[in-house]
Design an enzyme around this catalytic site. Structure first.
Site, PDB file in Angstrom:
ATOM      1  N   ARG A 221      36.998  50.132  47.520  1.00  0.00           N
ATOM      2  CA  ARG A 221      38.389  50.409  47.912  1.00  0.00           C
ATOM      3  C   ARG A 221      38.548  51.914  48.116  1.00  0.00           C
ATOM      4  O   ARG A 221      38.004  52.717  47.365  1.00  0.00           O
ATOM      5  CB  ARG A 221      39.329  49.907  46.820  1.00  0.00           C
ATOM      6  CG  ARG A 221      40.778  49.949  47.229  1.00  0.00           C
ATOM      7  CD  ARG A 221      41.661  49.456  46.104  1.00  0.00           C
ATOM      8  NE  ARG A 221      41.450  48.047  45.806  1.00  0.00           N
ATOM      9  CZ  ARG A 221      41.630  47.518  44.593  1.00  0.00           C
ATOM     10  NH1 ARG A 221      42.006  48.276  43.562  1.00  0.00           N
ATOM     11  NH2 ARG A 221      41.424  46.249  44.384  1.00  0.00           N
TER      12      ARG A 221
ATOM     13  N   ARG B 124      46.543  55.322  40.652  1.00  0.00           N
ATOM     14  CA  ARG B 124      45.985  54.767  41.897  1.00  0.00           C
ATOM     15  C   ARG B 124      46.643  55.418  43.104  1.00  0.00           C
ATOM     16  O   ARG B 124      47.534  56.253  42.992  1.00  0.00           O
ATOM     17  CB  ARG B 124      46.214  53.257  41.922  1.00  0.00           C
ATOM     18  CG  ARG B 124      45.652  52.501  40.731  1.00  0.00           C
ATOM     19  CD  ARG B 124      44.184  52.202  40.945  1.00  0.00           C
ATOM     20  NE  ARG B 124      43.616  51.429  39.840  1.00  0.00           N
ATOM     21  CZ  ARG B 124      43.577  50.097  39.783  1.00  0.00           C
ATOM     22  NH1 ARG B 124      44.149  49.375  40.726  1.00  0.00           N
ATOM     23  NH2 ARG B 124      42.980  49.496  38.780  1.00  0.00           N
TER      24      ARG B 124
ATOM     25  N   LYS C 239      45.661  50.554  34.513  1.00  0.00           N
ATOM     26  CA  LYS C 239      45.946  51.225  35.786  1.00  0.00           C
ATOM     27  C   LYS C 239      47.365  51.784  35.793  1.00  0.00           C
ATOM     28  O   LYS C 239      48.227  51.343  35.006  1.00  0.00           O
ATOM     29  CB  LYS C 239      45.756  50.234  36.928  1.00  0.00           C
ATOM     30  CG  LYS C 239      46.603  48.989  36.815  1.00  0.00           C
ATOM     31  CD  LYS C 239      46.178  48.001  37.889  1.00  0.00           C
ATOM     32  CE  LYS C 239      46.695  46.606  37.585  1.00  0.00           C
ATOM     33  NZ  LYS C 239      46.120  45.586  38.417  1.00  0.00           N
TER      34      LYS C 239
ATOM     35  N   LYS D 231      50.530  53.086  38.615  1.00  0.00           N
ATOM     36  CA  LYS D 231      50.870  53.026  40.044  1.00  0.00           C
ATOM     37  C   LYS D 231      52.175  53.740  40.359  1.00  0.00           C
ATOM     38  O   LYS D 231      53.160  53.556  39.633  1.00  0.00           O
ATOM     39  CB  LYS D 231      50.979  51.562  40.494  1.00  0.00           C
ATOM     40  CG  LYS D 231      49.677  50.799  40.354  1.00  0.00           C
ATOM     41  CD  LYS D 231      49.835  49.344  40.746  1.00  0.00           C
ATOM     42  CE  LYS D 231      48.496  48.642  40.756  1.00  0.00           C
ATOM     43  NZ  LYS D 231      48.620  47.235  41.108  1.00  0.00           N
TER      44      LYS D 231
ATOM     45  N   CYS E 121      46.747  37.566  48.430  1.00  0.00           N
ATOM     46  CA  CYS E 121      45.675  38.422  47.939  1.00  0.00           C
ATOM     47  C   CYS E 121      44.360  37.907  48.513  1.00  0.00           C
ATOM     48  O   CYS E 121      44.342  36.933  49.243  1.00  0.00           O
ATOM     49  CB  CYS E 121      45.650  38.389  46.426  1.00  0.00           C
ATOM     50  SG  CYS E 121      45.024  36.829  45.777  1.00  0.00           S
TER      51      CYS E 121
ATOM     52  N   CYS F  91      36.749  37.610  45.123  1.00  0.00           N
ATOM     53  CA  CYS F  91      37.332  38.067  43.868  1.00  0.00           C
ATOM     54  C   CYS F  91      36.731  37.298  42.686  1.00  0.00           C
ATOM     55  O   CYS F  91      36.740  36.070  42.663  1.00  0.00           O
ATOM     56  CB  CYS F  91      38.847  37.876  43.902  1.00  0.00           C
ATOM     57  SG  CYS F  91      39.563  38.304  42.315  1.00  0.00           S
TER      58      CYS F  91
ATOM     59  N   CYS G  15      45.246  34.011  41.362  1.00  0.00           N
ATOM     60  CA  CYS G  15      45.338  34.019  39.899  1.00  0.00           C
ATOM     61  C   CYS G  15      46.617  34.760  39.530  1.00  0.00           C
ATOM     62  O   CYS G  15      47.273  35.320  40.397  1.00  0.00           O
ATOM     63  CB  CYS G  15      44.085  34.683  39.304  1.00  0.00           C
ATOM     64  SG  CYS G  15      44.181  36.473  39.211  1.00  0.00           S
TER      65      CYS G  15
ATOM     66  N   CYS H  13      48.132  40.488  42.494  1.00  0.00           N
ATOM     67  CA  CYS H  13      47.788  41.530  43.468  1.00  0.00           C
ATOM     68  C   CYS H  13      48.741  41.653  44.663  1.00  0.00           C
ATOM     69  O   CYS H  13      48.821  42.725  45.244  1.00  0.00           O
ATOM     70  CB  CYS H  13      46.363  41.345  43.955  1.00  0.00           C
ATOM     71  SG  CYS H  13      45.177  41.742  42.668  1.00  0.00           S
TER      72      CYS H  13
HETATM   73  S1  SF4 Z   1      45.627  38.125  42.428  1.00  0.00           S
HETATM   74 FE1  SF4 Z   1      43.900  37.424  41.233  1.00  0.00          FE
HETATM   75  S2  SF4 Z   1      42.721  36.214  42.670  1.00  0.00           S
HETATM   76 FE2  SF4 Z   1      44.062  37.465  43.872  1.00  0.00          FE
HETATM   77  S3  SF4 Z   1      42.817  39.243  44.346  1.00  0.00           S
HETATM   78 FE3  SF4 Z   1      44.072  39.721  42.566  1.00  0.00          FE
HETATM   79  S4  SF4 Z   1      42.729  39.291  40.875  1.00  0.00           S
HETATM   80 FE4  SF4 Z   1      41.841  38.256  42.627  1.00  0.00          FE
END
Ligand code: SF4
Ligand code: FMN
Length: 1501
Positions: A996, A1065, A1135, A1137, A1358, A1364, A1403, A1407
């Site tokens: 990244r 970040r 982290k 932000k 995400c 991931c 998940c 993100c």
């Molecule tokens: S929300 Fe969870 S599954 Fe999606 S990119 Fe972020 S860590 Fe991975």
């Protein structure tokens, strides 16, 4: 409507039922194996299988088997193979599948196979029947439902009695007919005496594999002879003279006699008479029409109803029931002597000869009848097109007028040639997915492309079944070659004879000819110029030349074939093309899914077309897979086009059904490529400078056959020398080197472990995805050792199950994954234990502890999933005789201390059971290594990354480096799609890295964009992603390329420092396309802030930016020690932000960050200061109420001069006060809640030395991007472009990556790219004069399209699978599919343009800030999501759980009615989230700490 029970209502069903009864194997040829609803014959067959219906001829104790084969998989070959195994084989098929199968049919004709054929419903083409006329089949036609049943029986009886093939064909009308009862078994037994079948064994065989009919005709069980001598089988055609049907000796009779005899048996049994030909109409008719087509009975009916005045009142109609063997004699008997004119109407659309085949039959029949020479009628042929009952009257008048005229016109076309609606199921269409490659071809070659067997063209009336045929394509190529030669000679003539006065044209012609002779790729440019010149020339030669404009452009000629060609290469089109040596390109699409490769039909060996072609050594060969490498596919097409000679490109596109989602295709492709089943390569037979052909391996693994070929050709060693990496892979059979190193490592480690083990043995096995169970097991081992036990610990799957019975004491710590499933590293062990029948564990003592979560699946019916693996294992070990030492222990994440609550008691009991409870309890245990330890011990983020990068034994880095590398912007991942596949192959996961960038402010110059684009191609997976922090992210970078990638990023004046990890970040700045001055100021502030809060570790430069000799470049030698003045050695707890927003736009979601700076401008629109919000955050853990998302709280207003110090101080307060013990609560949001908001404010004020003023008024309108063009206050133009989920990629349908690269190249002056926090891209600062260029490129690459639904344009996801590591469910790849499933419904509701914020994550880490969306789907397990509702449209309010654990169907079923209610009940301008709250569907979440309260769905106990 279904017919009543015991009835059939379609001819296909009637025939299928009979086929089932008379067969051991029925091959049902299907357009699509998974098609729903099933089509044609399949209905009835499925039903019989379901009912387990018994057959008439199947051997005792067996049922007929129905085998469905896809139409494009060379299905008739299966029938040929099947005949070697069973005696009674029938086939049900659509007529369109027959012509391509002629070679196989010729073989089948010599066996008692019955093929029931249904003609295309709307547009039957009887050439599909007539082309089989010389194969030796008896061809019987049915005209009604009843007849289809009777004649199906007759066909089977005939086949058995004669031992020869029968084709029973009929036109299946649209819709259902009046139902008739099922076939009557008594009647069948009357016709067919099953006792006359005699089964016997052939010599040396143990099974009865010969079947005889009445000891006379050998029914089968031998492979059909290689070549059919069809003629010899048709002796029945010569049958003449009356015969006694009851005494026919089927062994010696001609087929024709046998047919009549069987018809007679049918007559006796069912009372219906069937004749070879039928005559309908007046006995004294002067005109008769013999009709061979689907509308025959419409003619009969229409003529039957003719009034006396109708022109066709005295016309008779003849229909053909037995088309082969053809009986001239029978025909003559049905034509009344009064007939003077005989019309022959054939529905034959592929007329290869001037006269239709039936017309020729009729003429020769009449001419043979010399006795009646004087009375021979005049015969007039017609081509019968498509007629329906309404137009038949009209058509008849025309036919009769013509036939009765003095000089009737021959071959008159009657009716339409093309139907309105071609039978959709069986139409030889290009499967939806397969258009991926043709789209690519169009993209690459544009006007130059000529697909010789284009699937969508009708060529001069030749039906698609033929034009789509590859052999047809090759024929077309040869024809076009001739045309090309003529064009070249015309061009030469024009020069020789000076036919053009315009010297420019002459020059162009000369240039064209020169390039043509050189085989140059520039032909198209000169060709285009020449064409435009010729267009302005009025000479005759100019217009002649223009007829060949495609050639002038230098056509790229392609034939597209399917993998059906690979079954019998010797006779296939591929062979013809290769052997011809012509300059033609063949694209063969293989669609067999990897996972289905070894399934049905294993006996049918597919040949490797690539190898076949390479063996010829005259062809360019490439093996490609567009869903694996678009670029490689593109390269292959271009190289194939340039190669003079045959080019064979084999392309992989696996799918089960044409409507499979891209996701399935992607996953199947990946498995195939990764395992070496489908290697990607390009082969150019022309020797290179070293005298060898060029072989380029574009994927990593190579299958054995290919490797053998290369070795055999003795190229391997030389290729290996030239391309060492490739050589290493090939020689070591990819991966084996790596594996042997890994094995050695493991062995060494194990031996070490065993050293010093003394006490009683204890084997501890764990199954763990997330590490909890693993850590617990390892801790248990340490404690066991402290008690003197000889304890070893390993993952369950690493333990050989066959050694289990030798264990003395066995402990298993098993976590729960998915829905009550074993974690990945325990599945094989469990499978083996579960299915083992001979494992005797009576001497083993065991104990099991499980880790689970009793609320992971909260619904009552899902309670079985709680700790299921541990429970199952505990039970199974018991069954296998092992002795339980301790009762099953169950750790529950819901207990106050999680699984730790139940554990101590269980462990204490274990020590007791092992008699070591009194010993060594005080053993000093090393505390587990935490993230905090790793940071501190990493020596300012050096860790052992450098060593890890050099470790050749693994594609990963050490676990502790994994944590440290995040600070460098580098994240270890592996390809989740193929994780299991690789594990099964004994390989480590396919590790690669995500990189990244830190790009505060989100601005990239065109040069930087180009660099990013190149890095993605050279070092990544050919795509890159715009992230929700408005920066770039690469995926799929392998370890070997990692360093080069980071270097290349730095060379582009960008870096990756602290893009991940526990530090500040990327600082977010809005794109602000309408306010350039403010953007400049905020952007430079964002950069300044980011630089100011940057960790200063020198390790970054040492590790990544080494000099050319790869020597470590220690900054300032070794003299300078690292210091982190802001962070200290342990950096931040989590982290951090920062984001800025400019009201009324809130596309950065200002309330979701640790610090949110809401821009306040003065009256002149100049930046004055910021309202500051703090403590926003998104990540949670499922079912852990200690974690929750939170929106930032307002601290107040500050002046712009104070913002840097403020951000720094807030960050430091978090550094010193944040929770470092529990990472789940490490973010500022929890620090503030733990401390209290006012206390926190006070602390900040003390720290900065000033007080916050009251917040200035502001309001937000939305948190979406506003797409399209805007002009800023300086007159520059900005275009906000929709990038679905931020993925910049080329796909067959959309070449976005290439388009944006072209745009970057075309950008001038101040123009730049800005990335948005919603993952879109803004093309900025485009001057007025540059607009046309940019707009043209946008349009050319179709990336200016704003016509998406409001829902899609407001959605984001995400990344999740496959990269991931923690993804539980799909997201980026699935959201577009999910939206498509909603869109049509929203359209119906009139909501197409309404924006609804929809976000999906794989998940709960959050993100894409899912908890601020109006609708969110948060992944919980594969295919399962929690549905969240009620977020605010402006990003100001959190959503809340509405229903948990939903699959797609359930989520759609819940959402649709809610959208409907909104459409009907919303108030003016009311957004979806607001409406749901007003309507009481969901409670508002006004404060993060209330996120778990009042959820709509409470846990069910
Ligand atoms: S929300 Fe969870 S599954 Fe999606 S990119 Fe972020 S860590 Fe991975
Ligand atoms: C995707 C996922 C699915 C889960 N499914 C279940 C389940 O079906 N039943 C259960 O009892 N626990 C379930 N859990 C809870 C885990 O078993 C629990 O968190 C455990 O501590 C994880 O251990 P590990 O880190 O060793 O994998 C699930 C957890 C995750 C992340």
């Amino acid at each position: 409507m279904a017919p009543p029970n015991g009835f059939v209502s379609t001819r296909e069903d009637a025939a299928a039922r009979v086929a089932y009864l008379f067969s051991e194997t029925i091959l049902s040829i299907q357009p699509n194996l998974k098609a729903a609803p099933v089509v044609g014959f399949q209905h009835a067959l499925d039903r019989m299988v379901y009912d387990k219906a018994r057959g008439i001829v199947a051997k005792r104790g067996t049922l007929p088997s129905v085998n469905s084969v896809r139409y494009n998989a060379d299905p008739f070959l299966t029938a040929v193979e099947e005949l070697g195994k069973t005696s009674f084989v029938s086939i049900t098929a659509a007529s369109s599948t027959l012509p391509a199968a002629i070679t196989h049919l010729a073989k089948l004709a010599k066996s008692p196979v019955v093929i029931h054929v249904s003609m295309s419903r709307d547009f039957a083409d009887f050439s599909e029947i007539t082309c089989l006329r010389q194969l030796g089949f008896t061809l019987i036609q049915s005209f009604s439902l009843r007849e289809a049943q009777d004649l199906a029986i007759a066909s089977h009886v005939l086949a058995i009695r004669t031992g020869k093939g029968v084709i029973h064909f009929f036109h299946q009308p649209e819709g259902e007919e009046t139902p008739i009862p099922f076939e009557d078994i008594n009647q069948i037994e009357q016709i067919f005496d099953r006792n006359a079948l005699i089964y016997s064994k052939s010599e040396g065989s143990t099974v009865a594999n010969n079947v005889y009919w009445n000891d006379a005709v050998r029914v089968v069980a031998q492979k059909p002879a290689k070549d059919s001598a069809a003629e010899e089988e048709t002796n029945g055609e010569q049958a003449n003279g009356a015969i006694d049907l009851t005494k026919v000796d089927y062994k010696t009779a001609g087929l024709f006699q046998a047919t009549e005899a069987v018809f007679d048996l049918v007559r006796v049994a069912v009372g219906r008479t069937y004749k070879v030909f039928d005559y309908h109409g007046a006995v004294d008719a002067n005109t008769a029409l013999l009709i061979f087509g689907s509308s025959a009975h419409n003619f009969v009916t229409t003529i039957g109803h003719a009034g006396w005045a109708d022109i066709y009142a005295k016309v008779g109609v003849i229909t053909v029931r037995v088309y082969r063997p053809w009986s001239a004699e029978k025909l003559l008997t049905v034509i009344p002597r009064s007939v003077k004119r005989l019309g022959v109407l054939e529905q034959v659309h592929r007329q290869t000869t001037k006269w239709g085949p039936v017309l020729l039959d009729v003429i020769s029949s009449l001419n043979n009848d010399l006795s009646k020479a004087s009375a021979i009628p005049v015969v007039v042929g017609y081509q019968l097109g498509y007629l329906d009952s309404r137009t038949i009257h009209q058509a008849l008048r025309g036919i009769v007028q013509n036939i009765r005229s003095e000089t009737p016109i021959q071959n008159l076309m009657v009716g339409g040639r093309v139907s309105h609606n071609v039978d959709p199921e069986y139409r030889l269409k290009q499967p939806e997915l397969e258009t991926a490659y043709s789209k690519m071809l169009y993209n690459v070659f544009g006007d130059r492309l000529s697909i010789l067997n284009a699937l969508d063209k009708d060529d001069a009336g030749i039906p698609r079944t033929i034009t789509s045929n590859p052999e047809y394509g090759f024929g077309a190529y040869l024809a076009k070659e001739d045309e090309k030669k003529m064009l070249v000679s015309k061009l030469q003539k024009s020069i020789n004879q000076k036919l053009f006065t315009d010297q420019e044209i002459n020059d162009l012609v000369l240039r064209w000819l020169l390039l043509y002779n050189e085989g140059s790729s520039k032909l198209s440019e000169v060709g285009a110029e020449l064409i435009s010149k010729l267009e302005s020339d009025s000479s005759e030669i100019a217009s002649e030349l223009l007829n060949g404009r495609a050639f002038l452009l230098g056509t790229s000629a392609w034939i597209i074939g399917s993998d059906a060609w690979s079954y019998d290469l010797g006779t296939s089109g591929v062979h013809n093309v290769i052997a011809s040596g012509k300059d033609v390109n063949v694209l063969i699409i293989d669609s067999q899914p990897y996972t289905a490769r070894a399934a049905k039909d294993a006996s049918r060996r597919k040949k490797d077309i690539g190898l076949y072609a390479m063996n010829y050594s005259n062809s360019y060969v490439a093996s490609i897979a567009v869903y694996s490498s678009y670029t490689q596919a593109l390269q292959a097409f271009i190289e194939a086009d340039k190669f003079t000679g045959p080019s064979i490109v084999i392309a992989y596109l696996p799918y089960n059904e044409e409507t499979d989602s891209a996701l399935t295709v992607l996953q199947e492709t990946k498995k195939a490529v990764d395992s070496g089943y489908w290697p990607l390569y390009r082969w150019d037979p022309r020797p290179d400078e070293s005298g060898m052909p060029n072989f380029q391996l574009d994927s990593q693994a190579l299958k054995k056959e290919l490797k053998d070929f290369l070795e055999r050709e003795n190229y391997l060693s030389q290729v290996a020398r030239r391309v060492p990496i490739f050589g290493e892979n090939v020689a070591g059979s990819y991966g084996s080197e790596l594996r042997s190193q890994q094995r050695k490592k493991a062995k060494d480690a194990y031996s070490k472990l065993l050293e010093g083990l003394t006490g009683p043995p204890l084997t501890i096995l764990f199954a763990s995805d997330g590490g909890n169970a693993e850590n617990l097991a390892k801790r248990l081992q340490r404690r066991a050792k402290g008690r003197g036990l000889g304890a070893v610990v390993m993952a369950m799957d690493d333990f050989p199950v066959e050694d289990l019975n030798a264990e003395e004491n066995l402990v298993i710590v098993a976590a729960t994954a998915g829905q009550g499933e074993f974690p990945q590293n325990g599945r094989n062990f469990w499978e083996a234990v579960k299915s083992s029948t001979d494992l005797d564990l009576t001497s083993v003592n065991y104990a099991v502890f499980g880790l689970g979560d009793s609320h992971y699946w909260p619904r009552k019916q899902d309670k079985i999933y709680y700790n299921k693996p541990a429970k199952d294992l505990n039970h199974r070990l018991d069954i296998l005789g092992a002795k339980r030492m301790v009762e099953l222990g169950l750790g529950d994440a819901q207990d106050p201390d999680g699984y730790q609550t139940a554990y101590p008691e269980w462990e204490a009991e274990l020590w007791q059971a092992l008699n070591v409870d009194g010993i060594g309890a005080a053993v000093e245990e090393p505390a587990p290594l935490t993230n905090e330890d790793m940071k501190v011990q990493s020596n300012y983020l050096r860790g052992t990354i450098a060593e890890s990068l050099n470790d050749q034994s693994t594609a990963a880095i050490a676990p502790s480096d994994f944590q440290v590398a995040k600070f460098h912007g580098v994240y270890l991942q592996d390809d989740r799609d193929i994780r299991e596949q690789r594990k099964a192959n004994g390989l480590e996961p396919a590790y690669y890295f995500m990189i990244r960038l830190r790009m505060s402010g989100g601005v990239a110059t065109p040069a930087q964009w180009l660099a990013i684009d190149q890095i993605a191609d050279d070092m990544g997976n050919h795509t890159f992603k715009v992230t929700t922090r408005a920066t770039f992210q690469f995926h799929g970078v392998i370890k070997k390329k990692l360093k080069a990638a980071v270097k290349a990023i730095n060379a582009a004046l960008l870096d990756t420092i602290a893009a991940c990890g526990d530090a500040n970040r990327n600082v977010l700045c809005p794109g602000l396309p309408d306010n350039n001055a403010l953007h400049k100021e905020l952007n430079s502030l964002a950069r300044f802030l980011s630089d100011h809060l940057l960790p200063t570790f020198t390790a970054y430069h040492e590790i990544w930016l080494t000099d050319g000799n790869d020597q470590k470049k220690l900054v300032a030698g070794n003299a300078v020690l690292d210091v982190e003045p802001l962070y200290g050695p342990s950096y931040l707890p989590r982290k951090f932000k920062i984001a800025m927003a400019v009201p009324p736009h809130n596309e950065v979601d200002i309330f979701a960050h640790d610090i949110g700076l809401i821009t306040i401008v003065d009256e002149d629109g100049k930046l004055s200061g910021f309202n500051v919000v703090v403590g926003g955050g998104m990540g949670i853990t499922h079912n852990n109420k200690n974690t929750y998302p939170r929106t930032g709280g307002m601290l107040g207003y500050i002046k712009k001069e104070d913002v840097v110090v403020l951000c720094e101080k807030i960050m430091l307060i978090q550094r010193d006060n944040g929770n470092r013990k529990d990472r789940k609560r490490g973010r500022l949001q929890y620090t503030i809640d733990d401390m209290g908001f006012d206390v926190f404010r006070q602390k900040v004020e003390e720290s900065v030395g000033f007080k916050f003023e009251n917040a200035r008024p502001f309001s937000f309108e939305s948190n979406i991007d506003h797409f399209g063009w805007v002009k800023d206050e300086q007159g520059l133009n900005h275009f906000t472009m929709f990038v679905e989920n931020g993925r910049i990629a080329d796909t067959p349908g959309l070449r976005m990556k290439t388009g944006l690269r072209e745009i970057a190249l075309a950008m001038k002056g101040e123009a730049e790219f800005r990335l948005t926090a919603n993952q879109h891209v803004i093309l900025c600062n485009v001057a007025e004069e540059d607009m046309p260029d940019i707009k043209r490129l946008l349009a050319e690459y179709k990336i200016d399209n704003q016509q998406f639904s409001g829902l899609r344009m407001s959605s984001s996801s995400c990344v999740a699978f496959p990269t991931c590591a923690v993804a539980m469910a799909e997201s980026e790849r699935y959201l577009p599919i999910f939206i498509s499933k909603l869109e049509s419904y929203l359209e119906e509701l009139g909501l197409r343009h309404d924006s609804v914020i929809l976000r999906m994550t794989g998940c709960p880490n959050g993100c894409v800030r899912p908890f601020l969306a109006e609708v969110a789907l948060v992944g919980k397990a594969y295919g399962i999501y929690n549905l969240m509702l009620g977020g605010g449209y402006n990003g100001q309010r959190l959503n809340k759980l509405y229903r948990s654990s939903l699959n797609e169907e359930q989520a759609l079923a819940l959402l649709k009615p809610l959208f409907k209610r909104w459409a009907l009940e919303r108030e003016e301008g009311e957004h979806f989230g607001d409406y749901l709250i007003r309507a009481g569907v969901i409670k508002p979440t006004l404060d993060g700490s209330k996120f778990h309260d009042d959820v709509a769905e409470e846990d069910e106990e």
